[in-house]
Design a protein around this motif. Structure first.
Motif, PDB file in Angstrom:
ATOM      1  N   GLY A  90       0.814  -1.204   0.000  1.00 54.35           N
ATOM      2  CA  GLY A  90       0.000   0.000   0.000  1.00 54.35           C
ATOM      3  C   GLY A  90       0.850   1.257   0.000  1.00 54.35           C
ATOM      4  O   GLY A  90       0.571   2.216  -0.745  1.00 54.35           O
ATOM      5  N   ARG A  91       1.898   1.249   0.819  1.00 52.22           N
ATOM      6  CA  ARG A  91       2.788   2.414   0.886  1.00 52.22           C
ATOM      7  C   ARG A  91       3.516   2.621  -0.440  1.00 52.22           C
ATOM      8  O   ARG A  91       3.618   3.750  -0.932  1.00 52.22           O
ATOM      9  N   ALA A  92       4.002   1.544  -1.024  1.00 47.72           N
ATOM     10  CA  ALA A  92       4.716   1.652  -2.298  1.00 47.72           C
ATOM     11  C   ALA A  92       3.786   2.125  -3.411  1.00 47.72           C
ATOM     12  O   ALA A  92       4.155   2.974  -4.227  1.00 47.72           O
ATOM     13  N   ARG A  93       2.580   1.585  -3.445  1.00 50.80           N
ATOM     14  CA  ARG A  93       1.625   1.950  -4.490  1.00 50.80           C
ATOM     15  C   ARG A  93       1.268   3.429  -4.404  1.00 50.80           C
ATOM     16  O   ARG A  93       1.215   4.137  -5.427  1.00 50.80           O
ATOM     17  N   ARG A  94       1.013   3.926  -3.197  1.00 51.13           N
ATOM     18  CA  ARG A  94       0.684   5.348  -3.024  1.00 51.13           C
ATOM     19  C   ARG A  94       1.850   6.230  -3.466  1.00 51.13           C
ATOM     20  O   ARG A  94       1.662   7.254  -4.136  1.00 51.13           O
ATOM     21  N   HIS A  95       3.040   5.821  -3.094  1.00 49.21           N
ATOM     22  CA  HIS A  95       4.225   6.602  -3.444  1.00 49.21           C
ATOM     23  C   HIS A  95       4.403   6.673  -4.961  1.00 49.21           C
ATOM     24  O   HIS A  95       4.670   7.749  -5.519  1.00 49.21           O
ATOM     25  N   VAL A  96       4.245   5.542  -5.619  1.00 51.02           N
ATOM     26  CA  VAL A  96       4.409   5.499  -7.071  1.00 51.02           C
ATOM     27  C   VAL A  96       3.322   6.317  -7.763  1.00 51.02           C
ATOM     28  O   VAL A  96       3.591   7.074  -8.698  1.00 51.02           O
ATOM     29  N   GLU A  97       2.082   6.174  -7.318  1.00 54.99           N
ATOM     30  CA  GLU A  97       0.980   6.913  -7.931  1.00 54.99           C
ATOM     31  C   GLU A  97       1.159   8.417  -7.773  1.00 54.99           C
ATOM     32  O   GLU A  97       0.805   9.193  -8.662  1.00 54.99           O
TER      33      GLU A  97
END
Length: 294
Positions: A157-164
Motif C-alpha cells: 500500500g505504501r509503495a503503491r501510493r508513493h508510485v501513484e
C-alpha cells in the motif's frame, strides 16, 4: 546433448527471474549477476527440500536483488548527474503476451516507472515489482521476503501510493509513440526547428544520463524552447555521422544512435495529448554496452 531436468526447469523460469531482477535493479548486468547467483544456489539445493521450484527461485532471486539494491544505494548517491535505468529490449516477437498483459509489463519496465521505483526502499520495491508487475499473491510475496502477509500488504500500500503520487501520466499508445518518434527524427535531421518545436509540449522535460563519461546536461532541461533548441543543436553538430536504429526498448519505441558499430546514444520519448512530454537521453557507455545496434 539434452539438459538435465534441473537445468531445464531453471531455464523455463529464467525470463521471469530476469524480469524481477531487472525491475528491482535497473541494470541488465546486475540482473544477470543476480540470476546467475540464483542458478548456483538452485544447482546446489537438495531437490527433496524444494517442493515448489518457481516459488523457491523467485524467493532466492528477490532476496539477492534486495541485498544488491542495498549495496548499490551508496554507489548511486555519488553518481555524476542524473541516474537513469539501463535500456533493455522489449520486442517480444512471436513470444508476445496478450494486449492486457503486455500493457502491464511495458508500464512496469518503462523508464518513468523505474525512475520512481528508485525512491522506494528495497523491500517496498520488491513488493511493488512482485505484486504490480507480476501479480504474485501477498502470501507468496510474504514467503519470498520472510515477512508476514500483513506486513507485506502495508508495504504494498505504501509503495503503491508513493508510485501513484510521483509517476508522471503519459499516453501509452505504442503506434502514436512510434509515430511521434519518427516525426521528431525527421524534423531534427532535416533541420526544421519550427516543426520540431511543434511536437513538444510547452512543459516538456529532457533528462539525460552520461554518468560523467560523455557530454550531456547534468540537470534536467525544461520548456519546449530550451529542449527543442538543445536537441536541434545536437542533431546539427552530429550531421550525417553514425547510424540510427528504431527499435522497442522498455516498452516503447526508442532510437539507438551508433558510431562504428557501437551504441553511442539512446533516445526515447514519453507522450501525452499528442505531444512529447519527456525525452530521455542515455550516453553513459557503461549502460549501452549490451544495447544491440542492428
Amino acid at each position: 546433448m539434452t539438459a538435465d531436468p534441473a537445468t531445464e526447469l531453471f531455464e523455463e523460469h529464467r525470463p521471469l527471474l530476469t524480469g524481477v531482477a531487472y525491475r528491482m535493479l535497473g541494470r541488465v548486468a546486475d540482473a544477470e549477476d543476480v540470476v546467475q547467483e540464483a542458478w548456483l544456489r538452485w544447482s546446489s539445493a537438495p531437490r527433496d527440500d524444494v517442493r515448489e521450484p518457481r516459488a523457491f527461485l523467485v524467493r532466492v532471486t528477490t532476496r539477492l536483488a534486495v541485498d544488491r539494491l542495498r549495496h548499490l544505494g551508496s554507489r548511486r548517491e555519488s553518481y555524476v548527474g542524473t541516474w537513469l535505468p539501463e535500456p533493455v529490449a522489449t520486442d517480444y516477437g512471436q513470444r508476445a503476451p496478450d494486449a492486457a498483459d503486455r500493457a502491464v509489463l511495458a508500464d512496469s519496465v518503462s523508464l518513468a516507472v523505474l525512475v520512481v521505483l528508485e525512491s522506494l526502499s528495497p523491500l517496498e520495491r520488491a513488493v511493488f515489482v512482485l505484486r504490480e508487475a507480476f501479480g504474485f499473491p501477498y502470501a507468496e510475496i510474504a514467503g519470498a521476503l520472510d515477512r508476514t502477509e500483513a506486513a507485506v500488504r502495508q508495504l504494498a500500500g505504501r509503495a503503491r501510493r508513493h508510485v501513484e503520487e510521483r509517476r508522471p501520466r503519459y499516453d501509452v499508445d505504442p503506434a502514436e509513440r512510434r509515430d511521434l518518434t519518427e516525426r521528431f527524427l525527421a524534423a531534427a535531421s532535416g533541420g526544421d526547428i519550427e516543426r520540431l518545436l511543434a511536437l513538444l509540449a510547452p512543459d516538456v522535460r529532457l533528462v539525460s544520463d552520461s554518468g560523467g563519461k560523455a557530454k550531456a546536461p547534468r540537470r534536467t532541461i525544461e520548456t519546449a524552447d530550451k529542449v527543442g533548441r538543445f536537441l536541434f543543436e545536437v542533431a546539427r553538430k552530429r550531421g550525417p555521422l553514425g547510424e540510427l536504429r528504431l527499435a522497442e526498448f522498455n516498452g516503447g519505441a526508442a532510437v539507438v544512435f551508433s558510431v562504428g558499430k557501437k551504441p553511442d546514444t539512446f533516445f526515447q520519448i514519453e507522450v501525452r495529448d499528442g505531444r512529447i512530454q519527456c525525452a530521455y537521453i542515455i550516453n553513459n557507455p557503461d549502460k549501452l554496452f549490451g544495447v544491440p545496434v542492428e
